[in-house]
Scaffold this motif. Structure first.
Motif, mmCIF file in Angstrom:
data_model
loop_
_atom_site.group_PDB
_atom_site.id
_atom_site.type_symbol
_atom_site.label_atom_id
_atom_site.label_comp_id
_atom_site.label_asym_id
_atom_site.label_seq_id
_atom_site.Cartn_x
_atom_site.Cartn_y
_atom_site.Cartn_z
ATOM 1 N N GLU A 64 5.933 3.223 9.225
ATOM 2 C CA GLU A 64 5.477 3.906 8.142
ATOM 3 C C GLU A 64 6.491 4.955 7.888
ATOM 4 O OE1 GLU A 64 4.713 5.005 5.088
ATOM 5 O OE2 GLU A 64 2.662 4.040 5.366
ATOM 6 N N ALA A 109 3.866 -0.430 5.972
ATOM 7 C CA ALA A 109 3.955 -0.267 4.639
ATOM 8 C C ALA A 109 4.905 -1.366 4.083
ATOM 9 C CB ALA A 109 4.659 1.359 4.654
ATOM 10 N N LEU A 110 4.492 -1.393 2.796
ATOM 11 C CA LEU A 110 5.362 -2.328 2.185
ATOM 12 C C LEU A 110 6.698 -1.874 1.667
ATOM 13 C CD1 LEU A 110 5.406 -5.019 0.319
ATOM 14 C CD2 LEU A 110 4.820 -3.714 -1.620
ATOM 15 N N THR A 116 11.842 -4.301 3.281
ATOM 16 C CA THR A 116 10.542 -4.303 2.747
ATOM 17 C C THR A 116 9.542 -4.984 3.898
ATOM 18 O OG1 THR A 116 10.581 -6.607 1.807
ATOM 19 C CG2 THR A 116 11.242 -4.822 0.371
ATOM 20 N N LEU A 137 -0.339 -5.677 6.455
ATOM 21 C CA LEU A 137 0.418 -4.658 5.323
ATOM 22 C C LEU A 137 -0.821 -3.745 4.866
ATOM 23 C CD1 LEU A 137 3.184 -4.537 3.741
ATOM 24 C CD2 LEU A 137 1.726 -5.727 1.841
ATOM 25 N N SER A 139 -0.669 -1.014 1.708
ATOM 26 C CA SER A 139 -0.150 -0.621 0.722
ATOM 27 C C SER A 139 -1.146 -0.165 -0.510
ATOM 28 C CB SER A 139 0.742 -1.883 0.190
ATOM 29 O OG SER A 139 1.410 -1.501 -1.034
ATOM 30 N N SER A 140 -0.419 0.540 -1.490
ATOM 31 C CA SER A 140 -1.296 1.043 -2.780
ATOM 32 C C SER A 140 -0.831 0.019 -3.720
ATOM 33 C CB SER A 140 -0.738 2.458 -2.953
ATOM 34 O OG SER A 140 0.459 2.785 -3.207
ATOM 35 N N GLU A 141 0.089 -0.838 -3.479
ATOM 36 C CA GLU A 141 0.578 -1.924 -4.501
ATOM 37 C C GLU A 141 -0.355 -2.985 -4.827
ATOM 38 O OE1 GLU A 141 2.529 -3.257 -7.074
ATOM 39 O OE2 GLU A 141 3.796 -2.035 -6.091
ATOM 40 N N GLU A 146 4.058 -8.437 -5.973
ATOM 41 C CA GLU A 146 4.606 -7.911 -4.975
ATOM 42 C C GLU A 146 3.906 -8.180 -3.632
ATOM 43 O OE1 GLU A 146 7.221 -5.818 -4.704
ATOM 44 O OE2 GLU A 146 7.552 -5.327 -6.883
ATOM 45 N N LYS A 161 -4.214 0.788 0.030
ATOM 46 C CA LYS A 161 -4.346 2.072 0.423
ATOM 47 C C LYS A 161 -5.036 2.444 -1.103
ATOM 48 C CE LYS A 161 -0.049 2.888 2.803
ATOM 49 N NZ LYS A 161 1.178 3.496 2.750
#
Length: 199
Positions: A64, A109-110, A116, A137, A139-141, A146, A161
């Motif tokens: 991270e 994290a992504l 990545t 993984l 991620s807020s994505e 993605e 996230k």
């Protein structure tokens, strides 16, 4: 009794956590299934004392780059009783740690400074040392464009996230090797549900 064996990739109904794996579930003899039912490890969590022991013995590598995000996740580790962990900022540092320390679980994290999450999991899957190491993984994505390549590269789970400590615990429960398939005694009456998402 009946045994259901499921090879699954699914999204947990309540949390949105994506996970996959193979599970073997002994079912009581009185259970009659008219149609196959797909279960996940999250539907059959370990008893609390065994889960606590499992989390306490788990060695986790957190990848991270954000200091503030790292602090939040490490606090959740402590809340869960995970006290064996290392943290790194970059994918290259992670690959070195994975080779030398061989963590039980990698959480990443992504977007890292040098690669990545997809690149990291691809490198892990190409390495005999880490080929079978679970990779989660965070991620807020939310874009399928993605996230799907990371799943296809070999991620064991994707945890969106922001997440609560209960979500992290549920995600770990989904991907852990909680049942040794060799320990399951199979009866002659065996119903198998196989879900294959390969193309």
């Amino acid at each position: 009794g009946l045994v259901q064996v499921a090879d699954f990739q699914c999204v947990h109904r309540q949390s949105g956590i994506w996970g996959g794996g193979i599970i073997a579930i002994p079912l009581p003899a009185w259970v009659q299934m008219e149609e196959p039912v797909l279960y996940t490890a999250a539907d059959f969590p370990l008893p609390e004392h065994l889960m606590s022991h499992y989390l306490n013995s788990l060695y986790v590598l957190l990848v991270e780059p954000s200091r503030s995000q790292r602090r939040i996740v490490l606090q959740q580790f402590e809340d869960l009783g995970i006290n064996q962990y290392d943290t790194v900022d970059t994918g290259e540092e992670a690959l070195v740690k994975i080779d030398t320390e061989q963590p039980d679980l990698v959480i990443s994290a992504l977007f890292l400074d040098d690669m990545t999450g997809r690149d990291l999991v691809l490198e892990m899957r190409d390495n005999p040392v880490s080929r079978d190491t679970p990779f989660m993984l965070i991620s807020s994505e939310t874009s399928f464009r993605e996230l799907d390549p990371v799943k296809q590269a070999g991620a064991s789970a994707v945890l969106p996230k922001p997440f609560r400590v209960e979500d992290l615990k549920r995600a770990i429960n989904m991907i852990k090797d909680w049942e040794n398939p060799e320990a399951v005694e199979l009866d002659r009456d065996l119903r198998i549900l196989l879900v294959d998402d390969s193309k």
